[in-house]
Scaffold this active site. Sequence first.
Site, PDB file in Angstrom:
ATOM      1  N   HIS A   1       0.846  -1.195   0.000  1.00  0.00           N
ATOM      2  CA  HIS A   1       0.000   0.000   0.000  1.00  0.00           C
ATOM      3  C   HIS A   1       0.877   1.239   0.000  1.00  0.00           C
ATOM      4  O   HIS A   1       1.860   1.312   0.717  1.00  0.00           O
ATOM      5  CB  HIS A   1      -0.904   0.028   1.233  1.00  0.00           C
ATOM      6  CG  HIS A   1      -1.737   1.276   1.312  1.00  0.00           C
ATOM      7  ND1 HIS A   1      -2.883   1.446   0.567  1.00  0.00           N
ATOM      8  CD2 HIS A   1      -1.560   2.420   2.000  1.00  0.00           C
ATOM      9  CE1 HIS A   1      -3.384   2.638   0.810  1.00  0.00           C
ATOM     10  NE2 HIS A   1      -2.608   3.255   1.663  1.00  0.00           N
TER      11      HIS A   1
ATOM     12  N   SER B   1      -7.614   3.489   9.582  1.00  0.00           N
ATOM     13  CA  SER B   1      -8.386   3.548   8.341  1.00  0.00           C
ATOM     14  C   SER B   1      -7.671   2.758   7.230  1.00  0.00           C
ATOM     15  O   SER B   1      -8.255   1.885   6.570  1.00  0.00           O
ATOM     16  CB  SER B   1      -8.561   5.014   7.939  1.00  0.00           C
ATOM     17  OG  SER B   1      -9.023   5.143   6.626  1.00  0.00           O
TER      18      SER B   1
HETATM   19  N1  URA Z   1      -6.240   7.416   3.528  1.00  0.00           N
HETATM   20  C1  URA Z   1      -7.130   6.598   4.123  1.00  0.00           C
HETATM   21  O1  URA Z   1      -7.492   5.564   3.577  1.00  0.00           O
HETATM   22  N2  URA Z   1      -7.615   6.944   5.327  1.00  0.00           N
HETATM   23  C2  URA Z   1      -7.243   8.058   5.970  1.00  0.00           C
HETATM   24  O2  URA Z   1      -7.707   8.299   7.057  1.00  0.00           O
HETATM   25  C3  URA Z   1      -6.324   8.915   5.327  1.00  0.00           C
HETATM   26  C4  URA Z   1      -5.838   8.556   4.102  1.00  0.00           C
END
Ligand code: URA
Length: 434
Positions: free
Chosen positions: A82, A183
């Site tokens: 990622h 997140s």
């Molecule tokens: N990208 C995400 O997927 N979540 C966040 O909180 C910030 C960036």
Amino acid sequence: MRMVDLIAKKRDGFALTREEIAFMIDQYTNDQIPDYQMSAMAMALYFQDMTKEERIYLTQAMVASGDEIDLSEIEGIKVDKHSTGGVGDTTTLVLAPLVAAVGVPVAKMSGRGLGHTGGTLDKLEAIDGFQVEIDGKTFNELVNKNKVAVIGQSGNLTPADKKLYALRDVTGTVNSIPLIASSIMSKKIASGANAIVLDVKTGSGAFMKDLTGAKDLAQAMVEIGNGAGRRTMAVISDMSQPLGYAVGNALEVKEAIATLKGEGPSDLTELCLVLGSHMVYLAQKADTIEQAREKLVAVIKNGQAIEKFKTFIASQGGDSSIIDQPEKLPSARYQTAVKARESGYISEITAEEIGAAASMLGAGRMTKDSEIDLAVGVVLTKKVGDYIEAGDTIAVVHSNQTEIKEVLAKVEQAYQIQVEEVTSAPLIHAVISE
Ligand code: URA
Ligand code: CA
């Protein structure tokens, strides 16, 4: 349990328990906790932070809020990568066939989303015939057979994150390390990978502008991943300019082909080797990072990496003759040079500005339903550290329209030029593994 008590507890700086966090996320996802209470909680979290345990519980609760992808039919240790948002980030296109060529299974789920350019899916669709709408069974079979396949996102992954992110966006609570880390990690974990390599960008064009912030975010995500039973490592890489030369969909496919042939830009090649060697190591296809890197260098040299890209394209219905004839990829009607206005050394190329320029040309989506022009984009011809004379070409804009004055100005503005020689920042700032 009452949400108001949890808000007060966090406001006063106490840690929430696993049960409290699970309750809050489950009830919020199911519309049993109103946005105003969750907003207050997000703000309390922003100021009071979360312990390592709380961050893991929050991530796990968000994973549990929706579907989890089951990759158990695929043999081997599945490693995902990622990146925290680069501009023209061609690494996925290079890495998928590259690490697959040394036997790492790459089961890549990719979305479209908004952005300066399309996502990996859109880029692959620049290849005539390439199919991303394959069913789960075919996907598993392809990964087992070829070690690499890409599928369009389906299912209902981490609905809690979708809802919470939208709320954070309008309540000034996006920029919180525990909230960003949970997140991102919840989405990676729900996607089913056994191990995760993170590319955390730092610099003017990145989410985290300074190195300290990037390190904190990387550390938080590595702790969450390892705490949730997924081996995770993070590489902190520089974003004081876009990676490679190309920003645009078909343009990046061309750049990926060149890189897999060993003829790519040096920064893109190096980052792919660094990220790739961590992926190979975590997949236990090498005993050390150094040995992993040697294996990757070898498959670029002996042609197995580019051969893997060919197989991957053909197995998903794409025209693999573009590997030998990249000129068959969509190309734009007009090419316009951007000239330097002054002489000097390039100290920075603001990635966001280059991305915005590509987006204005139609390379990315502004809204969910907008159409992407796969052919257009920006190709840099000079990079940080280069000396240029006024009038030199610094970039070429590939467009399908002639009204591009604003785009040309944006590209020009992205370049910072100074009199003194520039010592460019290292590409890799740090690696965090536990
Ligand atoms: N990208 C995400 O997927 N979540 C966040 O909180 C910030 C960036
Ligand atoms: Ca690029």
